[in-house]
Write a protein that holds these residues in place. Structure first.
Motif, PDB file in Angstrom:
ATOM      1  N   VAL A  43       0.844  -1.190   0.000  1.00  0.00           N
ATOM      2  CA  VAL A  43       0.000   0.000   0.000  1.00  0.00           C
ATOM      3  C   VAL A  43       0.881   1.243   0.000  1.00  0.00           C
ATOM      4  O   VAL A  43       1.987   1.243   0.529  1.00  0.00           O
ATOM      5  CB  VAL A  43      -0.954  -0.020   1.224  1.00  0.00           C
ATOM      6  CG1 VAL A  43      -0.180   0.053   2.511  1.00  0.00           C
ATOM      7  CG2 VAL A  43      -1.967   1.086   1.158  1.00  0.00           C
ATOM      8  N   GLU A  44       0.381   2.287  -0.626  1.00  0.00           N
ATOM      9  CA  GLU A  44       1.033   3.594  -0.605  1.00  0.00           C
ATOM     10  C   GLU A  44       0.166   4.516   0.237  1.00  0.00           C
ATOM     11  O   GLU A  44      -1.056   4.558   0.057  1.00  0.00           O
ATOM     12  CB  GLU A  44       1.170   4.135  -2.026  1.00  0.00           C
ATOM     13  CG  GLU A  44       1.860   5.468  -2.101  1.00  0.00           C
ATOM     14  CD  GLU A  44       1.962   5.995  -3.521  1.00  0.00           C
ATOM     15  OE1 GLU A  44       2.886   6.769  -3.779  1.00  0.00           O
ATOM     16  OE2 GLU A  44       1.115   5.643  -4.356  1.00  0.00           O
ATOM     17  N   VAL A  45       0.776   5.241   1.152  1.00  0.00           N
ATOM     18  CA  VAL A  45       0.060   6.162   2.028  1.00  0.00           C
ATOM     19  C   VAL A  45       0.340   7.580   1.552  1.00  0.00           C
ATOM     20  O   VAL A  45       1.499   7.983   1.438  1.00  0.00           O
ATOM     21  CB  VAL A  45       0.507   6.001   3.494  1.00  0.00           C
ATOM     22  CG1 VAL A  45      -0.284   6.922   4.408  1.00  0.00           C
ATOM     23  CG2 VAL A  45       0.386   4.550   3.935  1.00  0.00           C
ATOM     24  N   VAL A  46      -0.730   8.324   1.266  1.00  0.00           N
ATOM     25  CA  VAL A  46      -0.593   9.710   0.811  1.00  0.00           C
ATOM     26  C   VAL A  46      -1.424  10.612   1.715  1.00  0.00           C
ATOM     27  O   VAL A  46      -2.386  10.168   2.352  1.00  0.00           O
ATOM     28  CB  VAL A  46      -1.017   9.889  -0.672  1.00  0.00           C
ATOM     29  CG1 VAL A  46      -0.136   9.079  -1.593  1.00  0.00           C
ATOM     30  CG2 VAL A  46      -2.463   9.537  -0.873  1.00  0.00           C
ATOM     31  N   GLY A  63      -2.332  14.875  -1.454  1.00  0.00           N
ATOM     32  CA  GLY A  63      -1.937  13.750  -2.291  1.00  0.00           C
ATOM     33  C   GLY A  63      -0.440  13.497  -2.299  1.00  0.00           C
ATOM     34  O   GLY A  63       0.072  12.817  -3.182  1.00  0.00           O
ATOM     35  N   VAL A  64       0.285  14.029  -1.314  1.00  0.00           N
ATOM     36  CA  VAL A  64       1.731  13.858  -1.219  1.00  0.00           C
ATOM     37  C   VAL A  64       2.025  12.514  -0.555  1.00  0.00           C
ATOM     38  O   VAL A  64       1.446  12.178   0.478  1.00  0.00           O
ATOM     39  CB  VAL A  64       2.365  14.999  -0.396  1.00  0.00           C
ATOM     40  CG1 VAL A  64       3.858  14.782  -0.216  1.00  0.00           C
ATOM     41  CG2 VAL A  64       2.088  16.329  -1.048  1.00  0.00           C
ATOM     42  N   ARG A  65       2.943  11.752  -1.154  1.00  0.00           N
ATOM     43  CA  ARG A  65       3.299  10.446  -0.595  1.00  0.00           C
ATOM     44  C   ARG A  65       3.972  10.607   0.756  1.00  0.00           C
ATOM     45  O   ARG A  65       4.939  11.338   0.902  1.00  0.00           O
ATOM     46  CB  ARG A  65       4.205   9.704  -1.561  1.00  0.00           C
ATOM     47  CG  ARG A  65       4.498   8.303  -1.093  1.00  0.00           C
ATOM     48  CD  ARG A  65       5.198   7.555  -2.166  1.00  0.00           C
ATOM     49  NE  ARG A  65       6.343   6.896  -1.563  1.00  0.00           N
ATOM     50  CZ  ARG A  65       7.235   6.221  -2.231  1.00  0.00           C
ATOM     51  NH1 ARG A  65       7.155   6.129  -3.524  1.00  0.00           N
ATOM     52  NH2 ARG A  65       8.220   5.636  -1.624  1.00  0.00           N
ATOM     53  N   ALA A  79      -5.146  10.548  14.618  1.00  0.00           N
ATOM     54  CA  ALA A  79      -6.328  11.366  14.326  1.00  0.00           C
ATOM     55  C   ALA A  79      -6.208  12.146  13.015  1.00  0.00           C
ATOM     56  O   ALA A  79      -7.077  12.942  12.703  1.00  0.00           O
ATOM     57  CB  ALA A  79      -6.660  12.309  15.479  1.00  0.00           C
ATOM     58  N   VAL A  80      -5.173  11.920  12.244  1.00  0.00           N
ATOM     59  CA  VAL A  80      -5.010  12.563  10.941  1.00  0.00           C
ATOM     60  C   VAL A  80      -5.520  11.611   9.867  1.00  0.00           C
ATOM     61  O   VAL A  80      -5.322  10.411   9.946  1.00  0.00           O
ATOM     62  CB  VAL A  80      -3.525  12.926  10.689  1.00  0.00           C
ATOM     63  CG1 VAL A  80      -3.306  13.420   9.278  1.00  0.00           C
ATOM     64  CG2 VAL A  80      -3.064  13.948  11.705  1.00  0.00           C
ATOM     65  N   THR A  81      -6.206  12.184   8.861  1.00  0.00           N
ATOM     66  CA  THR A  81      -6.736  11.382   7.769  1.00  0.00           C
ATOM     67  C   THR A  81      -5.702  11.259   6.657  1.00  0.00           C
ATOM     68  O   THR A  81      -5.109  12.253   6.240  1.00  0.00           O
ATOM     69  CB  THR A  81      -8.032  11.996   7.213  1.00  0.00           C
ATOM     70  OG1 THR A  81      -8.995  12.052   8.273  1.00  0.00           O
ATOM     71  CG2 THR A  81      -8.590  11.169   6.078  1.00  0.00           C
ATOM     72  N   TYR A  82      -5.491  10.039   6.203  1.00  0.00           N
ATOM     73  CA  TYR A  82      -4.606   9.727   5.091  1.00  0.00           C
ATOM     74  C   TYR A  82      -5.413   8.972   4.045  1.00  0.00           C
ATOM     75  O   TYR A  82      -6.544   8.558   4.299  1.00  0.00           O
ATOM     76  CB  TYR A  82      -3.426   8.855   5.555  1.00  0.00           C
ATOM     77  CG  TYR A  82      -2.532   9.535   6.550  1.00  0.00           C
ATOM     78  CD1 TYR A  82      -1.496  10.353   6.129  1.00  0.00           C
ATOM     79  CD2 TYR A  82      -2.714   9.361   7.914  1.00  0.00           C
ATOM     80  CE1 TYR A  82      -0.674  10.992   7.046  1.00  0.00           C
ATOM     81  CE2 TYR A  82      -1.897   9.998   8.834  1.00  0.00           C
ATOM     82  CZ  TYR A  82      -0.878  10.809   8.402  1.00  0.00           C
ATOM     83  OH  TYR A  82      -0.064  11.442   9.299  1.00  0.00           O
ATOM     84  N   CYS A  83      -4.835   8.772   2.901  1.00  0.00           N
ATOM     85  CA  CYS A  83      -5.465   7.988   1.849  1.00  0.00           C
ATOM     86  C   CYS A  83      -4.549   6.801   1.544  1.00  0.00           C
ATOM     87  O   CYS A  83      -3.367   6.987   1.247  1.00  0.00           O
ATOM     88  CB  CYS A  83      -5.679   8.845   0.604  1.00  0.00           C
ATOM     89  SG  CYS A  83      -6.675   8.047  -0.641  1.00  0.00           S
ATOM     90  N   LEU A  84      -5.095   5.598   1.652  1.00  0.00           N
ATOM     91  CA  LEU A  84      -4.338   4.392   1.336  1.00  0.00           C
ATOM     92  C   LEU A  84      -4.633   4.018  -0.105  1.00  0.00           C
ATOM     93  O   LEU A  84      -5.794   3.886  -0.490  1.00  0.00           O
ATOM     94  CB  LEU A  84      -4.735   3.241   2.257  1.00  0.00           C
ATOM     95  CG  LEU A  84      -4.640   3.506   3.761  1.00  0.00           C
ATOM     96  CD1 LEU A  84      -5.004   2.246   4.526  1.00  0.00           C
ATOM     97  CD2 LEU A  84      -3.274   3.986   4.139  1.00  0.00           C
ATOM     98  N   GLY A  91       7.119   4.931   7.612  1.00  0.00           N
ATOM     99  CA  GLY A  91       6.845   6.352   7.799  1.00  0.00           C
ATOM    100  C   GLY A  91       6.159   6.615   9.132  1.00  0.00           C
ATOM    101  O   GLY A  91       5.565   5.735   9.732  1.00  0.00           O
ATOM    102  N   ARG A  92       6.269   7.841   9.600  1.00  0.00           N
ATOM    103  CA  ARG A  92       5.619   8.209  10.865  1.00  0.00           C
ATOM    104  C   ARG A  92       4.282   8.865  10.542  1.00  0.00           C
ATOM    105  O   ARG A  92       4.232   9.902   9.889  1.00  0.00           O
ATOM    106  CB  ARG A  92       6.504   9.155  11.650  1.00  0.00           C
ATOM    107  CG  ARG A  92       5.918   9.538  12.978  1.00  0.00           C
ATOM    108  CD  ARG A  92       7.013   9.940  13.958  1.00  0.00           C
ATOM    109  NE  ARG A  92       6.476  10.422  15.201  1.00  0.00           N
ATOM    110  CZ  ARG A  92       6.028   9.642  16.169  1.00  0.00           C
ATOM    111  NH1 ARG A  92       6.036   8.340  16.006  1.00  0.00           N
ATOM    112  NH2 ARG A  92       5.567  10.152  17.285  1.00  0.00           N
ATOM    113  N   LEU A  93       3.206   8.271  11.032  1.00  0.00           N
ATOM    114  CA  LEU A  93       1.861   8.802  10.820  1.00  0.00           C
ATOM    115  C   LEU A  93       1.348   9.387  12.130  1.00  0.00           C
ATOM    116  O   LEU A  93       1.635   8.870  13.202  1.00  0.00           O
ATOM    117  CB  LEU A  93       0.912   7.701  10.339  1.00  0.00           C
ATOM    118  CG  LEU A  93       1.341   6.943   9.084  1.00  0.00           C
ATOM    119  CD1 LEU A  93       0.285   5.909   8.717  1.00  0.00           C
ATOM    120  CD2 LEU A  93       1.591   7.885   7.925  1.00  0.00           C
TER     121      LEU A  93
END
Length: 128
Positions: free
Chosen positions: A18-21, A26-28, A53-58, A48-50
């Motif tokens: 999976v790629e997390v952006v 839309g930044v990887r 409570a922040v929304t990302y797109c997988l 990566g450090r996520l």
């Protein structure tokens, strides 16, 4: 005080790249693997450090389709002792009806396959 979210639906073991952006830009942010997956969320393992409570797109590539699954980090687990550079994150999805239907197809395909074999962590020089 807010009631913590509890998982209702089942999760299925997997080993899906999976790629997390970032959700808005839309930044990887990271690349990793989904360790389990369900309609409501997933367990993500990445270097990566996520932020919680922040929304990302997988982003997942499946049968020439790009699944883009928005979700927020609801849990940050400890580092993986076998690979200290990685962490596991619990992701709760926030899907549209169309995204949920695509994900149901993907989860159905995962359920039809046998569960992934554990990753071989031995080095080549240990093998006969």
């Amino acid at each position: 005080m807010a009631i913590p979210f509890r998982r209702v639906g089942p999760r299925y073991p997997c080993d899906v790249p999976v790629e997390v952006v970032s959700f808005l830009g839309g930044v990887r942010v990271a690349q990793g693997f989904l360790r389990d997956l369900g309609i409501e969320g997933a367990l993500l393992r990445c270097a990566g450090r996520l932020e919680r409570a922040v929304t990302y797109c997988l982003r997942i590539s499946w049968e020439e389709t790009l699944l883009e699954l928005p979700g927020r980090v609801v849990r940050s687990a400890s580092r993986d002792p076998r690979d200290p550079a990685t962490r596991c994150y619990g992701i709760q999805f926030n899907l549209t009806r169309d995204q949920e239907n695509l994900l149901r197809g993907f989860v159905g395909a995962l359920r039809a396959e046998p569960p992934p074999a554990p990753r071989d962590i031995m080095r080549d020089y240990w093998k006969p």
